[in-house]
Design a protein around this motif. Structure first.
Motif, PDB file in Angstrom:
ATOM      1  N   VAL A 146       0.900  -1.395  -0.026  1.00  0.00           N
ATOM      2  CA  VAL A 146      -0.035   0.131  -0.073  1.00  0.00           C
ATOM      3  C   VAL A 146       0.881   1.385   0.111  1.00  0.00           C
ATOM      4  O   VAL A 146       1.932   1.236   0.454  1.00  0.00           O
ATOM      5  N   GLN A 147       0.370   2.264  -0.764  1.00  0.00           N
ATOM      6  CA  GLN A 147       1.268   3.758  -0.832  1.00  0.00           C
ATOM      7  C   GLN A 147       1.302   3.828   0.530  1.00  0.00           C
ATOM      8  O   GLN A 147       0.329   4.135   1.278  1.00  0.00           O
ATOM      9  N   ALA A 148       2.526   4.675   0.795  1.00  0.00           N
ATOM     10  CA  ALA A 148       2.317   5.538   2.343  1.00  0.00           C
ATOM     11  C   ALA A 148       1.722   6.494   2.317  1.00  0.00           C
ATOM     12  O   ALA A 148       1.647   7.196   1.328  1.00  0.00           O
ATOM     13  N   ALA A 149       1.438   6.931   3.433  1.00  0.00           N
ATOM     14  CA  ALA A 149       0.642   8.331   3.534  1.00  0.00           C
ATOM     15  C   ALA A 149       1.624   9.404   3.234  1.00  0.00           C
ATOM     16  O   ALA A 149       2.623   9.436   3.712  1.00  0.00           O
ATOM     17  N   PRO A 150       1.190  10.352   2.513  1.00  0.00           N
ATOM     18  CA  PRO A 150       2.047  11.646   1.836  1.00  0.00           C
ATOM     19  C   PRO A 150       2.366  12.456   3.307  1.00  0.00           C
ATOM     20  O   PRO A 150       1.507  12.154   4.432  1.00  0.00           O
ATOM     21  N   LEU A 283       4.137   0.201   1.741  1.00  0.00           N
ATOM     22  CA  LEU A 283       4.216  -0.700   3.030  1.00  0.00           C
ATOM     23  C   LEU A 283       3.764  -1.855   2.768  1.00  0.00           C
ATOM     24  O   LEU A 283       2.525  -1.850   2.141  1.00  0.00           O
ATOM     25  N   CYS A 284       4.068  -2.964   3.335  1.00  0.00           N
ATOM     26  CA  CYS A 284       3.280  -4.318   3.296  1.00  0.00           C
ATOM     27  C   CYS A 284       2.340  -4.224   4.547  1.00  0.00           C
ATOM     28  O   CYS A 284       2.795  -4.372   5.790  1.00  0.00           O
ATOM     29  N   LEU A 285       1.129  -4.222   4.184  1.00  0.00           N
ATOM     30  CA  LEU A 285       0.295  -4.115   5.650  1.00  0.00           C
ATOM     31  C   LEU A 285      -0.756  -5.330   5.406  1.00  0.00           C
ATOM     32  O   LEU A 285      -1.106  -5.445   4.241  1.00  0.00           O
ATOM     33  N   ALA A 286      -1.291  -5.610   6.648  1.00  0.00           N
ATOM     34  CA  ALA A 286      -2.216  -6.714   6.760  1.00  0.00           C
ATOM     35  C   ALA A 286      -3.496  -6.314   5.865  1.00  0.00           C
ATOM     36  O   ALA A 286      -4.048  -5.077   5.933  1.00  0.00           O
TER      37      ALA A 286
END
Length: 415
Positions: A146-150, A283-286
């Motif tokens: 998932v794209q990290a938060a700006p 980021l690798c997120l659940a």
């Protein structure tokens, strides 16, 4: 100080008709502190004959710069070349951690693969049969890149359609409840005037007559109210009323329904990475699971535009501000009230026994209360309210203020 290692590989090969004894060879590492010397190729014996094999190249250097290992001898009947290469690679790899001149990880091969050939260290040892390459990645069954938060945004977050008591361990931090769809209801202001208080003023009088039917009145007098009076003449009465009324203290009543929301939800933050992603800024997120929506979101205070990676926009609120108000006072006017002079004529002088009730309105009209001048009788006179009237508000009360959302937060989510 130089480190010396000795590797002894004794190969005993069994042939169908001839016993073949293996050779023993000893190798010393060179005095290089960071990159170890690669191993020399071992001898290879085929079935029934032996001979020197080609040199496989120098073995890989371990991560700390130790000494490489010789690829062991192998026989077609006993050990595969891969096993020998694996053994050599393992020994070379055990030499240490991170050499500046050491090589990269070797490749895996079911047959063991070849050793590296860099003279200053080369590639690392070869994995034997059954080996695997390193690196955890992002497990696709349970996770997602998932794209990290700006910068300036919170997240990534998980969101719910309804409030929850707790967040999952992968997103452990629960936000306060956020709201959308404010319903303020219909508010109003009213003036409660109450019932009027009527006062029966004015002049009330009795006329005494010698003639029956209250004719030929010869004198009149003011009446004594609320007491028993005896008389032997016929009696007429009049009441020129001055009726007044005042409204009780007017009270302003406000009707402000408690505002409600059509949606309330939590956001769960503090994402714990589940692995690594190859793309920068990911980021690798659940993966979300019920009761969380199947999407990832980011949030920022205020009314904001969404970045491209999180294009689904909504604005939520922390609460509301209620500035509704009504005037502090109001006034009312009474109308429709009236009074009368009421006389109860008793057959007994003490105002006991049966009686006949007569009433003279406030208009001043003459009423004959006792028509016979010869019968003994008594009367009891009092003023009474015949019409209580009503109170009405003088003017319309205006509501001011409103209910408005407060603490806006923009929520941007993936599709």
């Amino acid at each position: 100080m130089l480190e010396v290692r000795t590797l002894v590989i004794a190969g005993i090969l069994s042939c169908s008709a001839i016993m073949c004894s293996g050779k023993e060879r000893t190798f010393q590492g060179r005095g290089i502190p960071e990159a170890g010397q690669g191993g020399e190729a071992g001898e290879i014996h085929s079935a029934g004959a032996s001979g020197e094999g080609d040199q496989a190249g120098e073995g890989g250097v371990g991560n700390l710069g130790g000494v490489g290992a010789e690829a062991g001898e192998s026989s077609a009947g006993e050990s595969s070349a891969g096993e020998a290469g694996a053994q050599g690679g393992e020994i070379a790899g055990a030499a240490g951690m991170s050499s500046s001149s050491g090589g990269s990880a070797g490749t895996s091969s079911s047959s063991g693969g070849s050793a590296g050939n860099a003279s200053s260290g080369g590639s690392a040892g070869v994995n034997g049969a059954g080996g695997s390459a390193g690196g955890s990645g992002c497990p696709s069954a349970t996770s997602r890149c998932v794209q990290a938060a700006p910068s300036g945004w919170q997240g990534p977050l998980l969101v719910t359609a309804n409030p929850v008591n707790s967040c999952p361990s992968e997103f452990p931090t629960k936000s306060p409840v956020l709201y959308s769809g404010l319903v303020s209801g219909s508010a109003s202001c009213a003036c409660n005037c109450g019932a009027p208080k009527v006062s029966c003023g004015g002049n009330a009088s009795l006329g005494f007559n010698h003639e029956s039917g209250c004719s030929m009145e010869y004198y009149g007098q003011g009446i004594t109210e609320d007491s028993c009076q005896s008389a032997s003449e016929s009696i007429s009465m009049t009441y020129a009323g001055q009726v007044t009324a005042t409204c009780n203290a007017a009270v302003v009543e406000k009707n402000f329904p408690v505002p409600t929301w059509t949606q309330a939800m939590n956001a769960c933050s503090g994402a714990q990475e589940q692995g690594t992603c190859s793309a920068n800024g990911e980021l690798c997120l659940a993966k979300p699971s019920a009761p969380f929506a199947a999407k990832y979101c980011i949030a920022r205070d205020g009314d904001q535009a969404c970045p491209a990676a999180y294009s689904v926009r909504s604005v939520l609120f922390a609460g509301y501000q209620d500035t509704r108000a009504c005037p502090s006072s109001c006034s009312c006017t009474a109308s429709g009230q009236d009074c009368a002079l009421q006389v109860d004529v008793h057959s007994q002088a003490d105002c006991s026994g049966s009686y006949t009730r007569k009433s003279a309105p406030s208009s001043g009209s003459k009423i004959c209360a006792i028509s016979s001048p010869t019968s003994q009788h008594a009367y009891y006179a009092t003023r009474v309210v015949t019409k209580p009237g009503t109170c009405s508000v003088d003017s319309t009360l205006s509501l001011t203020g409103a209910v408005r959302e407060s603490g806006p937060m923009t929520l941007c989510c993936t599709e």
